[in-house]
Design an enzyme around this catalytic site. Sequence first.
Site, PDB file in Angstrom:
ATOM      1  N   GLY A 128       0.814  -1.222   0.000  1.00 46.88           N
ATOM      2  CA  GLY A 128       0.000   0.000   0.000  1.00 46.88           C
ATOM      3  C   GLY A 128       0.837   1.256   0.000  1.00 46.88           C
ATOM      4  O   GLY A 128       0.619   2.159   0.814  1.00 46.88           O
ATOM      5  N   ALA A 129       1.771   1.337  -0.949  1.00 47.99           N
ATOM      6  CA  ALA A 129       2.678   2.499  -1.002  1.00 47.99           C
ATOM      7  C   ALA A 129       2.174   3.577  -1.961  1.00 47.99           C
ATOM      8  O   ALA A 129       2.867   4.567  -2.181  1.00 47.99           O
ATOM      9  CB  ALA A 129       4.078   2.049  -1.400  1.00 47.99           C
ATOM     10  N   SER A 142      -4.478  -0.311  14.128  1.00 51.40           N
ATOM     11  CA  SER A 142      -5.297   0.908  14.291  1.00 51.40           C
ATOM     12  C   SER A 142      -5.762   1.023  15.729  1.00 51.40           C
ATOM     13  O   SER A 142      -5.834   0.018  16.449  1.00 51.40           O
ATOM     14  CB  SER A 142      -6.521   0.816  13.378  1.00 51.40           C
ATOM     15  OG  SER A 142      -7.438   1.838  13.668  1.00 51.40           O
ATOM     16  N   TYR A 196     -14.737  -3.276  10.415  1.00 47.74           N
ATOM     17  CA  TYR A 196     -13.378  -2.704  10.310  1.00 47.74           C
ATOM     18  C   TYR A 196     -12.621  -2.954  11.611  1.00 47.74           C
ATOM     19  O   TYR A 196     -11.462  -3.396  11.611  1.00 47.74           O
ATOM     20  CB  TYR A 196     -13.445  -1.203   9.999  1.00 47.74           C
ATOM     21  CG  TYR A 196     -12.069  -0.560   9.963  1.00 47.74           C
ATOM     22  CD1 TYR A 196     -11.152  -0.907   8.974  1.00 47.74           C
ATOM     23  CD2 TYR A 196     -11.681   0.361  10.937  1.00 47.74           C
ATOM     24  CE1 TYR A 196      -9.880  -0.345   8.943  1.00 47.74           C
ATOM     25  CE2 TYR A 196     -10.410   0.929  10.920  1.00 47.74           C
ATOM     26  CZ  TYR A 196      -9.508   0.570   9.918  1.00 47.74           C
ATOM     27  OH  TYR A 196      -8.246   1.115   9.900  1.00 47.74           O
ATOM     28  N   GLY A 205      -4.374   6.579  15.600  1.00 44.85           N
ATOM     29  CA  GLY A 205      -5.709   7.187  15.562  1.00 44.85           C
ATOM     30  C   GLY A 205      -5.890   7.840  14.198  1.00 44.85           C
ATOM     31  O   GLY A 205      -5.360   7.345  13.208  1.00 44.85           O
ATOM     32  N   VAL A 246      -5.554   9.615  10.928  1.00 40.85           N
ATOM     33  CA  VAL A 246      -4.472  10.086  10.061  1.00 40.85           C
ATOM     34  C   VAL A 246      -5.122  10.619   8.777  1.00 40.85           C
ATOM     35  O   VAL A 246      -5.926   9.919   8.158  1.00 40.85           O
ATOM     36  CB  VAL A 246      -3.487   8.951   9.690  1.00 40.85           C
ATOM     37  CG1 VAL A 246      -2.233   9.531   9.043  1.00 40.85           C
ATOM     38  CG2 VAL A 246      -3.133   8.098  10.896  1.00 40.85           C
ATOM     39  N   THR A 290      -5.381  10.913   5.359  1.00 38.52           N
ATOM     40  CA  THR A 290      -4.895  10.248   4.140  1.00 38.52           C
ATOM     41  C   THR A 290      -6.106  10.086   3.216  1.00 38.52           C
ATOM     42  O   THR A 290      -7.130  10.754   3.422  1.00 38.52           O
ATOM     43  CB  THR A 290      -4.329   8.854   4.474  1.00 38.52           C
ATOM     44  OG1 THR A 290      -5.405   8.076   5.025  1.00 38.52           O
ATOM     45  CG2 THR A 290      -3.196   8.918   5.493  1.00 38.52           C
TER      46      THR A 290
END
Length: 250
Positions: A9-10, A138, A151, A182, A184, A186
């Site tokens: 996942g880059a 997470s 999730y 927590g 982030v 993105t």
Amino acid sequence: MKKIVLITGATAGIGEAIAKILAKNNFKLILTGRRLDRLEELKKSLKNETDVLCLNFDIRSQSEVENAILSLPEEWENIDVLINNAGLAVGLSHINDGVIDDWERMIDTNIKGLLYITRSVSPIMVKKKQGHIINIASIAGKEVYENGNVYSATKHAVDALSKAMRIDFVHDGIKVTNIAPGMVDTEFSLVRFKGDQGRADNVYSGLTPLYGEDIAEVVLFALQRPAHVNLNDIVIMPTAQATATIVHRN
Ligand code: NDP
Ligand code: 8X3
């Protein structure tokens, strides 16, 4: 000699930030993800800093994962570090309203995908009795919150797998670090809300969230510890976030 790091996942967010910081710090990079154009672009932007190899596969496909690792040129085979970062949340609803396809995407990516790549890469580390696996879990793997059910379950699974890997690999000299962030900022919320930019922006409004770089710095710190030191489990939150759901907004 530079260590070889494989980052899943880059193409965005935390994984991209990890790639950028590790490129500056003496690591060679294998970058993976489904969006090949983004992988190639990142490789180009890092070309003056380090050697980069791109592997383009969907981590939900066991055969794609296995073939990608088997296809590595000899000089890239000797992976030292695996960063299990690829993952996603899709949807936010009570279980009775849950969308089965969303559940399957999360379970297949966050749990099964992480297992597939670990199954392919860890024998390389076991063979040389050295390695480091970093799992991006997470805060949702530490807590459960309303509508976050599946999730959260997948991230609890990552947390459990980090513990399990630490036990399984203790005799093989392999470090296992679990990192639990927590909020982030993105593409995470954009993916969770299926492209609804307004809803995604609301998640981070009125507070300063974490950024991918904040997590990347922690990854670098974990990788730079001496051989006898392993960071087991790191929870990292924005100052304005106390729990998964309690945040201070201005
Ligand atoms: P992004 O959406 O910005 O990045 C997710 C990355 O995962 C992308 O590179 C994407 O690549 C990759 N990915 C997703 N599905 C697949 C797939 N099927 N096959 C291969 N790669 C895939 O989100 P983040 O950077 O925030 O997320 C990274 C990790 O951090 C995830 O595991 C997430 O759960 C975790 N996390 C995120 C938090 C946050 O608030 N953002 C907080 C805590 C944990 P591509 O689409 O190109 O395949
Ligand atoms: C992402 C953090 O709180 O949205 O893993 O689940 S949260």
